[in-house]
Design a protein around this motif. Structure first.
Motif, PDB file in Angstrom:
ATOM      1  N   MET A   1       9.205  11.714   2.042  1.00 24.17           N
ATOM      2  CA  MET A   1       8.050  11.018   0.895  1.00 24.17           C
ATOM      3  C   MET A   1       7.549  12.214   0.209  1.00 24.17           C
ATOM      4  O   MET A   1       7.293  12.206  -1.125  1.00 24.17           O
ATOM      5  CB  MET A   1       6.715  10.597   1.693  1.00 24.17           C
ATOM      6  N   SER A   2       7.421  13.524   0.809  1.00 21.70           N
ATOM      7  CA  SER A   2       6.729  14.607   0.119  1.00 21.70           C
ATOM      8  C   SER A   2       7.779  15.132  -1.099  1.00 21.70           C
ATOM      9  O   SER A   2       7.204  15.892  -1.819  1.00 21.70           O
ATOM     10  CB  SER A   2       6.462  15.739   0.981  1.00 21.70           C
TER      11      SER A   2
ATOM     12  N   PHE B   1       3.327   8.815  -6.357  1.00 22.41           N
ATOM     13  CA  PHE B   1       2.021   8.328  -5.787  1.00 22.41           C
ATOM     14  C   PHE B   1       1.258   8.070  -7.288  1.00 22.41           C
ATOM     15  O   PHE B   1       1.372   8.784  -7.985  1.00 22.41           O
ATOM     16  CB  PHE B   1       1.210   9.113  -4.958  1.00 22.41           C
TER      17      PHE B   1
ATOM     18  N   ARG C   1      12.714   4.416   3.652  1.00 24.85           N
ATOM     19  CA  ARG C   1      12.148   3.709   4.912  1.00 24.85           C
ATOM     20  C   ARG C   1      13.134   3.318   5.851  1.00 24.85           C
ATOM     21  O   ARG C   1      13.206   3.552   7.103  1.00 24.85           O
ATOM     22  CB  ARG C   1      11.325   2.417   4.211  1.00 24.85           C
ATOM     23  N   LEU C   2      14.289   2.666   5.163  1.00 27.23           N
ATOM     24  CA  LEU C   2      15.344   2.208   6.167  1.00 27.23           C
ATOM     25  C   LEU C   2      15.894   3.451   6.739  1.00 27.23           C
ATOM     26  O   LEU C   2      16.438   3.290   7.990  1.00 27.23           O
ATOM     27  CB  LEU C   2      16.222   1.571   5.390  1.00 27.23           C
TER      28      LEU C   2
ATOM     29  N   LEU D   1      10.468  10.311   7.555  1.00 30.30           N
ATOM     30  CA  LEU D   1       9.452   9.487   6.344  1.00 30.30           C
ATOM     31  C   LEU D   1       8.678  10.617   5.782  1.00 30.30           C
ATOM     32  O   LEU D   1       8.723  10.666   4.319  1.00 30.30           O
ATOM     33  CB  LEU D   1       9.075   8.464   6.987  1.00 30.30           C
ATOM     34  N   LEU D   2       7.964  11.309   6.256  1.00 29.02           N
ATOM     35  CA  LEU D   2       7.124  12.207   5.740  1.00 29.02           C
ATOM     36  C   LEU D   2       7.557  13.307   4.901  1.00 29.02           C
ATOM     37  O   LEU D   2       7.370  13.441   3.654  1.00 29.02           O
ATOM     38  CB  LEU D   2       6.014  12.697   6.675  1.00 29.02           C
TER      39      LEU D   2
ATOM     40  N   ALA E   1      14.709   6.407   7.691  1.00 25.72           N
ATOM     41  CA  ALA E   1      13.736   6.875   8.661  1.00 25.72           C
ATOM     42  C   ALA E   1      13.659   6.229   9.957  1.00 25.72           C
ATOM     43  O   ALA E   1      13.974   6.430  10.999  1.00 25.72           O
ATOM     44  CB  ALA E   1      12.141   6.976   8.055  1.00 25.72           C
ATOM     45  N   VAL E   2      13.758   4.773   9.798  1.00 26.69           N
ATOM     46  CA  VAL E   2      14.045   3.803  10.915  1.00 26.69           C
ATOM     47  C   VAL E   2      15.273   4.092  11.836  1.00 26.69           C
ATOM     48  O   VAL E   2      15.499   4.422  12.985  1.00 26.69           O
ATOM     49  CB  VAL E   2      13.801   2.314  10.441  1.00 26.69           C
TER      50      VAL E   2
ATOM     51  N   ALA F   1      11.206   9.485  13.436  1.00 26.59           N
ATOM     52  CA  ALA F   1      11.152   8.624  12.190  1.00 26.59           C
ATOM     53  C   ALA F   1      10.069   9.265  11.280  1.00 26.59           C
ATOM     54  O   ALA F   1      10.242   8.990   9.983  1.00 26.59           O
ATOM     55  CB  ALA F   1      10.809   7.296  12.672  1.00 26.59           C
ATOM     56  N   GLU F   2       8.886   9.485  11.875  1.00 30.51           N
ATOM     57  CA  GLU F   2       7.689  10.093  11.046  1.00 30.51           C
ATOM     58  C   GLU F   2       8.149  11.086  10.346  1.00 30.51           C
ATOM     59  O   GLU F   2       7.807  11.470   9.143  1.00 30.51           O
ATOM     60  CB  GLU F   2       6.629  10.170  11.852  1.00 30.51           C
TER      61      GLU F   2
ATOM     62  N   GLY G   1       0.866  -1.179  -0.117  1.00 25.33           N
ATOM     63  CA  GLY G   1      -0.044  -0.027   0.102  1.00 25.33           C
ATOM     64  C   GLY G   1       1.050   1.222  -0.115  1.00 25.33           C
ATOM     65  O   GLY G   1       1.908   1.355  -0.734  1.00 25.33           O
ATOM     66  N   ALA G   2       0.477   2.407   0.741  1.00 21.22           N
ATOM     67  CA  ALA G   2       0.818   3.621   0.862  1.00 21.22           C
ATOM     68  C   ALA G   2       2.375   3.580   0.949  1.00 21.22           C
ATOM     69  O   ALA G   2       3.106   4.514   0.470  1.00 21.22           O
ATOM     70  CB  ALA G   2      -0.070   4.524   1.322  1.00 21.22           C
ATOM     71  N   LEU G   3       2.843   2.887   1.999  1.00 16.86           N
ATOM     72  CA  LEU G   3       4.236   3.021   2.357  1.00 16.86           C
ATOM     73  C   LEU G   3       5.238   2.357   1.288  1.00 16.86           C
ATOM     74  O   LEU G   3       6.264   2.914   1.192  1.00 16.86           O
ATOM     75  CB  LEU G   3       4.462   2.111   3.725  1.00 16.86           C
TER      76      LEU G   3
END
Lengths: 118, 255
Positions: free
Chosen positions: A112-113, A118, A79-80, A108-109, A82-83, A104-105, A69-71
């Motif tokens: 992503m932006s 998308f 992703r890595l 990520l965010l 951000a973690v 982390a959020e 999905g979205a992730l």
């Protein structure tokens, strides 16, 4: 036997019961029944604890490496990353879970932006 | 401390046999406003989104959240369903991942039971054993009269279950109307929340190595055993870390 082995409406509930409900609850029941009769510091329980921790870490990795999905719109490095940054902040700021989650959020965010398609 | 020394034989009226003091039930319920409870519920906000993505229906999720009531097991089940795992690999993985429920239950029961608590009371109440309520009640138990501890635990546990189920359901239903980037952020809460809280709850130094190995070996095993990679990577990582623990830390391995 798989989640989608049968088309009946009740099969997913049976599957979830056999795969998750009984395997989890059996340990709680055993705990009530054997309390006081089992040495909690036995080496067996230590080994089991290590395996359990490692398994849960493998589940976490599953969501980071193979998201759906979205992730999945975020590239793996993001992703890595951000973690990693979130986790290092967690360690650096007195092991406060909330710090790890917020950092982390944020990584990520904002990533992503800029980069996600998308 | 006679009640702790010989919990089954004490029958002084102070402990009331098996008469619980249910006025503590509401005190327990109010702990839903504590920080650990809010963090747990936000983990289930992420879970609602993950569950939707994995393909389970909303009713399956509403069944699963209270019936399993252990976030690692929840995550394993939906990851397994999403990856098309068979019952034969999924059930053992959940069994191994939830062994920790046994020592947790064993540690809690002597604190909350009364001299004549029925075993079935304890079996029923044990369903609420999960990390958040467990840590909290073990910490608070000394300040609560014995007859109030089980009601307090049940009050807090039931509120956690209901709030988490509600949060997951709302997100599941609303997910379609959220922008994708918001959903991505929600999914991401659960892994990072779990990585950090697991790190904090580990008891041995080499357990941190177990976490690192599981994180690396799980995905790596996907190349060899795509449908059993979590189980295989988790077992391999746990045994390797245990070996390291025995070789280097077993004298002073406790954190």
């Amino acid at each position: 036997m798989f989640y989608d082995s049968f088309q009946a409406w009740w099969w997913p509930f049976v599957f979830i019961t056999l795969a998750g409900v009984v395997p989890t609850n059996m340990w709680r029941w055993i705990g009530v029944v054997v309390v006081g009769r089992l040495d909690e510091s036995s080496e067996w329980l230590v080994l089991v604890r290590f395996v359990a921790s490692s398994l849960v870490a493998a589940v976490i990795a599953q969501f980071v490496f193979f998201p759906s999905g979205a992730l999945a719109a975020a590239p793996l490095w993001l992703r890595l990353g951000a973690v990693a940054v979130g986790f290092i902040s967690f360690l650096g700021f007195g092991r406060r879970i909330i710090v790890g989650v917020i950092v982390a959020e944020t990584v990520l965010l904002s990533g992503m932006s800029l980069f996600a398609k998308f | 401390m006679t009640d702790n020394a010989n919990p089954l034989k004490v029958e002084s009226p102070e402990f009331g046999g098996s008469v619980y003091d249910w006025s503590w039930f509401r005190t327990g319920m109010r702990q839903i406003l504590s920080l650990p409870a809010l963090i747990l519920v936000s983990g289930f906000i992420g879970f609602g989104g993950l569950a939707r993505e994995s393909g389970v229906s909303v009713w399956e999720m509403i069944y699963m959240v209270p019936a399993i009531w252990a976030l690692p097991s929840h995550l394993l089940v939906i990851a397994g369903i999403g990856a098309g795992a068979s019952l034969v690999t999924l059930a053992p993985a959940v069994i191994l991942a939830s062994v920790r429920m046994m020592p947790m239950t064993m540690a809690l029961v002597p604190d909350i039971r009364l001299p004549r608590s029925k075993t079935w009371h304890l079996l029923a109440v044990s369903h609420l054993v999960a990390i958040t309520a467990w840590v909290h009640v073990l910490q608070r138990a000394p300040d609560i009269p014995r007859a109030g501890r089980l009601p307090y635990f049940v009050g807090f546990g039931v509120m956690l279950v209901m709030s988490s189920t509600l949060a997951a359901t709302l997100v599941y239903e609303a997910a379609a109307s959220f922008p994708p980037i918001v959903m991505a952020g929600l999914y991401f809460i659960t892994p990072i929340y779990f990585a950090t809280s697991l790190w904090n709850s580990s008891r041995y130094r080499a357990e941190h190595i177990a976490l690192g190995l599981g994180f690396a070996l799980g995905p790596a095993m996907a190349m060899i055993l795509p449908e059993a990679n979590i189980l295989a990577g988790g077992i391999a990582g746990g045994i390797l870390a245990y070996g390291i623990h025995r070789m280097f830390f077993s004298q002073s391995g406790k954190r």
